[in-house]
Enzyme design. Structure first.
Site, mmCIF file in Angstrom:
data_model
loop_
_atom_site.group_PDB
_atom_site.id
_atom_site.type_symbol
_atom_site.label_atom_id
_atom_site.label_comp_id
_atom_site.label_asym_id
_atom_site.label_seq_id
_atom_site.Cartn_x
_atom_site.Cartn_y
_atom_site.Cartn_z
ATOM 1 N N ALA A 1 70.883 50.405 13.729
ATOM 2 C CA ALA A 1 70.685 50.514 15.173
ATOM 3 C C ALA A 1 71.117 49.234 15.875
ATOM 4 C CB ALA A 1 69.220 50.790 15.471
ATOM 5 N N ALA B 1 58.870 49.628 8.769
ATOM 6 C CA ALA B 1 58.699 49.241 10.158
ATOM 7 C C ALA B 1 59.528 47.975 10.347
ATOM 8 C CB ALA B 1 57.230 48.991 10.473
ATOM 9 N N CYS C 1 63.144 56.424 16.820
ATOM 10 C CA CYS C 1 62.613 55.372 15.975
ATOM 11 C C CYS C 1 61.180 55.069 16.376
ATOM 12 C CB CYS C 1 63.454 54.116 16.073
ATOM 13 S SG CYS C 1 62.896 52.854 14.939
ATOM 14 N N THR D 1 62.355 59.398 10.613
ATOM 15 C CA THR D 1 61.173 59.304 9.747
ATOM 16 C C THR D 1 59.919 59.915 10.384
ATOM 17 O OG1 THR D 1 60.815 57.109 10.670
ATOM 18 C CG2 THR D 1 61.989 57.236 8.594
ATOM 19 N N THR E 1 67.063 56.332 2.181
ATOM 20 C CA THR E 1 66.250 55.629 1.197
ATOM 21 C C THR E 1 66.880 55.576 -0.199
ATOM 22 O OG1 THR E 1 64.321 56.302 2.460
ATOM 23 C CG2 THR E 1 63.935 55.618 0.191
HETATM 24 C C1 FMN Z 1 64.520 50.792 6.048
HETATM 25 C C2 FMN Z 1 64.947 51.861 6.979
HETATM 26 C C3 FMN Z 1 65.536 51.523 8.205
HETATM 27 C C4 FMN Z 1 65.936 52.502 9.093
HETATM 28 N N1 FMN Z 1 66.537 52.141 10.273
HETATM 29 C C5 FMN Z 1 66.984 53.099 11.117
HETATM 30 C C6 FMN Z 1 67.676 52.744 12.301
HETATM 31 O O1 FMN Z 1 67.918 51.581 12.576
HETATM 32 N N2 FMN Z 1 68.094 53.750 13.134
HETATM 33 C C7 FMN Z 1 67.857 55.067 12.840
HETATM 34 O O2 FMN Z 1 68.242 55.946 13.602
HETATM 35 N N3 FMN Z 1 67.219 55.431 11.707
HETATM 36 C C8 FMN Z 1 66.783 54.473 10.839
HETATM 37 N N4 FMN Z 1 66.154 54.856 9.679
HETATM 38 C C9 FMN Z 1 65.981 56.287 9.378
HETATM 39 C C10 FMN Z 1 67.072 56.800 8.432
HETATM 40 O O3 FMN Z 1 68.331 56.691 8.996
HETATM 41 C C11 FMN Z 1 66.815 58.270 8.038
HETATM 42 O O4 FMN Z 1 66.844 59.085 9.197
HETATM 43 C C12 FMN Z 1 65.480 58.475 7.362
HETATM 44 O O5 FMN Z 1 65.168 57.386 6.534
HETATM 45 C C13 FMN Z 1 65.419 59.761 6.538
HETATM 46 O O6 FMN Z 1 66.373 59.755 5.504
HETATM 47 P P1 FMN Z 1 66.016 59.308 3.982
HETATM 48 O O7 FMN Z 1 64.793 60.044 3.591
HETATM 49 O O8 FMN Z 1 67.231 59.661 3.192
HETATM 50 O O9 FMN Z 1 65.772 57.831 4.031
HETATM 51 C C14 FMN Z 1 65.737 53.876 8.773
HETATM 52 C C15 FMN Z 1 65.164 54.206 7.550
HETATM 53 C C16 FMN Z 1 64.775 53.234 6.651
HETATM 54 C C17 FMN Z 1 64.149 53.647 5.351
#
Ligand code: FMN
Ligand code: FAD
Ligand code: FAD
Ligand code: FMN
Ligand code: FES
Ligand code: FES
Lengths: 311, 259, 311, 259
Positions: A44, A68, A128, A191, A264
């Site tokens: 982001a 977070a 977010c 999330t 993740t």
């Molecule tokens: C450490 C971390 C940082 C994240 N930062 C962002 C972010 O900056 N912008 C965003 O839209 N989603 C962010 N997400 C959400 C992920 O892009 C994704 O939508 C979410 O983790 C679900 O996918 P996953 O289960 O494969 O991780 C973040 C997730 C994690 C775990």
């Protein structure tokens, strides 16, 4: 058999890292060729640099993790100068994840970042849950989500995808409002809001107290939401939430996603994206498909396999 | 170069209460350079537990393509790790981060190596490297209590070694900083790894001389991509400049980051 | 050190099986003495018998499971005659889970079932996402949840607990509306709406398509919601969602639950409830507590451990 | 009485492609009575995978306190199970459900035992019990293809045994029902376990004689508490009366429930 066409995006394959789980690509570019990826969703970007929340910023949960981070990023200017310019050496489209606390922030960032030659699409992070000021409301009230979408669409040089928050009563209602407001696509899911407590102190492990739950634990929620939304809108969906295996990729596309993002799982296995790209063709063949586009929305679109087609 | 490899367990020993010494073998050892780097371990194939666990490299044996870790079996991940037997596999990502720099020290100079609890292991490889260079090493290692003292004998072979325990059940009673002060130890450079309060105390007391501190933080990726493990820089303690423990660290020069 | 006093409920300990995961107790009574339990939350009862959904009704997910039982139960009359009467032989309070498709259903069932001598409390299942007609709406609209609560409170002979659905944007808003409407307590959380697809057919595994996600996967969401709600209402909460270990029990109580219910874990280990009851005192002692009541809401109530007190 | 026990693996053999025969030992065997009952297995300690897996009891050895299962390693749970070695533990809940009743058959009568694929295993213990009683047994067992044929020899020792494969790579080509019809097999009672379409076909063709069918359904608890595994009764096919496969079954008299 893997290429996918989406608004603004000509993807070699439907696999890309999810925003926030790949930084701006540098670390992964050190260990494999990121040109293989369908696209890259960068961390982001906000108008000003942000340090984010105090640590601890992550906590493990069963089949998942809480984060977070708090939108830490070097700010619009540096992202364009240092990160996006550096990424130009790779033949891979960038999807720029844009965040902010008010509509003007989103507009400002989008206007500038969408001019970068390798930014082929914007992903509006309206979901977010980590930043105390603003953020959360955009993704939970249909009218506000629509208003934001319209404002951003007005200034963007590239197609705009809006990233949905799963922390809502009615995801379809929000998706429809965003579609009506002119979004070119949706990405989902961000999330789930969660928390974990320290047994000894009794306090939340994350210094921010709550965090966003990601990983395999949330996959069933993501599949359900994509299944519902993809039947109610006519814009494409990039699906995410707990993807770890090539079977997960296929399940998301069956549900209605046109491409997927992996979050993740990059932390568990930094080579996951290229591994999935490698494994996908064989698994598709095993299941009887000639092209990945055949499987999109299969859970609700077709009673039986469709006839083959090559694009 | 960071690699991921299914390495083979050569040996696993319980060396103190809940403390295990694990030696594994594989090609990844070829990539290891500095003492103080760490690896990120996945202890099961499935998602229970989901994340990798960061563990320091304690000893490197390039000839045998083996390296050793020492860890405390506490939570789900490290407990499963402690059940591994020779011949089993461990999924290792590494080597990660930047270790302790040893270049500035010349033969004849003195290095003070300070370790607290589970921060002691990386000092072993460091000490060996320094001794090889002709540097004089002194070790001060602190533990909670007698049951969890380890590596004393290995370090003694390399240089003078002082042990403290918080409850006084072994060695001197108190903290490592108490001992350094009481014994008026002399040294040119400090290298330390251990709990944050210990590192803070060391920094306050002795950072007029060069001091390298190895930090710990909860990690996601371990390679610098997720921003889980950042800390402020001392130059800009409330601003937006930062260092990542996993990729800029875990070893920092005292004064570099806010601990 | 385990006894807990809640409206209508004098619990030997804060551990009870969750509704739908313990039937009406018969199967578990065959393998251990159910009088040990703090209470028993029986399967949802509706006015008429229901067969429920077609099978498959369950599907496994990562660290969780989906269910779409569809409120199968023998109906009000038979539940009272056969099940509740049979349960009278045990010295354990019953919490009767009540479900329906319209307010009148809930009123009818509550009126009769609350007369049973061993029913010490009602648990209004306004959140079960499995029944196509009704059910879902009650738990997602604050006004309707309040209306239902009032109607049921009017006829109930025993305290009324309302079971919250986690599939909402703002759980606090709903909890407050329900408190205002006169509820004596809350139970939370019910299952998250999810889905899983069959890789070969592309179709949902559950014949109902969507199902409720339960188990360890949802624990962080439950903890977060209980943490939020317990700070905003003055009625007690019985917490649930992924409890498997005695540390989970403590985490839920730290978050703000006064007692807890164990659902899915009964399927993994049918002896889980008595095992948790046995293990709790020692673990509390290890953590420095003399009575379980000391830990309720510790995550937000106290900056440090409170002074000991014995009730 | 239903017990839960960490039983010890005595032996694990791969007996056909992806098909494993697993023998475990423990006190729980004392509780086993009828052939056709099943156990509910937890293959790991953690929550990956979370749920137990229902597997039929294939043979019981009361003297040794051992019993044997035969299963196909397919998904996450059964694959992990197939990695167990002698000395490892398996968490067994059982015995569960009601098996095949053998009382009504007298010495000299003929029982037809029909199995399809992974439904064959429980027939082995059943066949032994019937033979002990002096009942004549005939086995008809069907598989997809040659690679996955198993238990043929064990069953042959007990009575006439016919094998079919869908693709004709072994035994007769076709389904078990084809074979029974073509060979005009005679019998007094049928016992069957296998895929639902096979059971349906058998019920349609031969239920004028007593027939017991062992059903499969996705399970939660396995003990009758969660209502995951219910089926309608044939007496009230659209109503609210039901049977639970786990606790009322898995063996039902043909005509009892809707399959
Ligand atoms: C450490 C971390 C940082 C994240 N930062 C962002 C972010 O900056 N912008 C965003 O839209 N989603 C962010 N997400 C959400 C992920 O892009 C994704 O939508 C979410 O983790 C679900 O996918 P996953 O289960 O494969 O991780 C973040 C997730 C994690 C775990
Ligand atoms: C650079 C670095 C080097 C380390 N070297 C060693 C070592 O050589 N020996 C050793 O015993 N320990 C070391 N640690 C600490 C070790 O990583 C944790 O003890 C371990 O991750 C705990 O895992 P668990 O399964 O026991 O606990 P769990 O409670 O199951 O862990 C849950 C989550 O929290 C994280 N976590 C818990 N405690 C810590 C901690 N203290 N630091 C970082 N993350 C934590 C885990 O990684 C995991 O993601 C090191 C930590 C870092 C950051
Ligand atoms: C009473 C009974 C007796 C059985 N006996 C045997 C036996 O002797 N040998 C054998 O190989 N198989 C037997 N099965 C089938 C066996 O339970 C499944 O093959 C097994 O659960 C699949 O687990 P997995 O880890 O391979 O698959 P996964 O796909 O990981 O399973 C996911 C979930 O679906 C369930 N599931 C998947 N397939 C089935 C199925 N066919 N039936 C019921 N649940 C299923 C699993 O139990 C688990 O909860 C029996 C089933 C029942 C109901
Ligand atoms: C198979 C199954 C059936 C359930 N039936 C009911 C029900 O009838 N009424 C109800 O209020 N909740 C029902 N629930 C929800 C549980 O009571 C509980 O709220 C939820 O499963 C979360 O707890 P857990 O993660 O410990 O299972 C059911 C859950 C499962 C898994
Ligand atoms: S652990 Fe991901 S940036 Fe350090
Ligand atoms: S599996 Fe729970 S009732 Fe049969």
């Amino acid at each position: 058999m893997l290429n996918v066409q989406l608004p603004g995006l000509s993807l070699k394959n439907p696999i890309m890292p999810a925003s926030g789980c790949f930084g701006f690509g540098k670390e992964y570019a050190n260990i494999y060729d990121v040109s293989q990826l369908g696209a890259i969703m960068i961390k982001a970007t906000t108008s000003e640099p942000r340090f984010g929340n105090a640590t601890p910023r992550v906590a493990e949960t069963e089949a998942g993790m809480l984060n977070a981070i708090g939108l830490q990023n070097p700010g619009l200017e540096k992202v364009i100068e240092n990160e996006l310019t550096w990424l130009e050496q790779f033949d891979v489209p960038i999807i720029a994840n844009v965040a902010g606390s008010q509509i003007e922030d989103y507009v400002e960032v989008t206007k500038e970042i969408s001019k970068s030659p390798n930014v082929h699409a914007i992903e509006l992070n309206i979901s977010c849950p980590n930043v105390k000021t603003g953020g959360i409301a955009f993704g939970t009230v249909p009218e506000i989500a629509a208003q934001l979408t319209r404002a951003v669409k007005n200034v963007s040089e590239v197609p705009v995808y809006v990233k949905l928050s799963p922390n809502v009563t009615n995801i379809v209602e929000i998706a429809k409002a965003i579609e009506q407001a002119g979004a070119d696509g949706l990405t989902m899911i961000n999330t789930l809001l969660g928390m974990r407590l320290n047994l000894k102190t009794g306090k939340p492990i994350l210094s921010n107290k709550t965090g966003g739950l990601s990983g395999p634990a949330i996959k069933p929620v993501a599949i359900r939401m994509i299944y519902e939304v993809s039947q109610s809108v006519n814009i494409p969906i990039i699906g995410m939430g707990g993807i770890q295996t090539v079977d997960d990729v296929i399940e998301f596309m069956y549900a209605g996603a046109s491409a997927v993002a992996v979050g993740t799982a990059n932390f568990v296995n930094p080579f996951i994206c290229p591994e999935l790209i490698d494994a996908l063709p064989e698994r598709l063949k095993e299941l009887g498909f000639d092209h990945v586009s055949e499987i999109v929305g299969r859970s609700w679109k077709y009673d039986r396999k469709t006839a083959h087609y090559c694009p | 170069m960071i690699k991921k490899e299914l390495m083979t367990v050569i040996n696993q020993l319980r060396i103190a209460k809940n403390i295990f010494q694990l030696t594994v073998e594989g090609e990844l050892v070829k990539e290891m350079s500095e003492p103080g780097q760490f690896v990120h371990l996945k202890v099961t194939e499935g998602s229970a537990p989901l994340l990798r666990r960061p563990i320091s490299i304690s000893e490197i044996d390039k000839e045998k393509n083996q390296f050793t870790m020492i860890y405390r079996a506490e939570g789900a991940g490290t407990q499963l790790l402690s059940a591994k037997k020779p011949g089993d596999n461990v999924d290792v990502l590494g080597p990660l981060g930047n270790g302790f720099p040893t270049e500035q020290l010349k033969a004849g100079q003195t290095a003070l190596l300070v370790g607290g609890g589970i921060g002691v292991p990386p000092l072993l490889e460091l000490s060996k490297r320094l001794v090889e260079k002709g540097v004089i090493v002194k070790h001060v290692i602190g533990f909670e209590t007698l049951d969890v003292v380890f590596l004393e004998h290995e370090l003694k072979r390399l240089g003078k070694t002082y042990v403290t325990t918080v409850d006084g059940t072994y060695g001197s009673k108190g903290f490592v900083t108490d001992l350094i002060t009481n014994y008026e130890l002399e040294f040119d450079t400090t290298f330390a790894c251990g709990p944050t309060p210990m590192l803070r105390a060391l920094e306050t007391l002795y950072s007029h001389k060069p001091m390298y501190l190895s930090l710990e933080e909860r990690m996601g990726c371990g390679i610098g991509a997720c921003f889980a493990c950042v800390c402020h820089t001392q130059a800009d303690p409330d601003g937006t400049s930062y260092k990542k423990v996993c990729s800029d660290g875990p070893v920092f020069l005292a004064g570099e980051v806010v601990i």
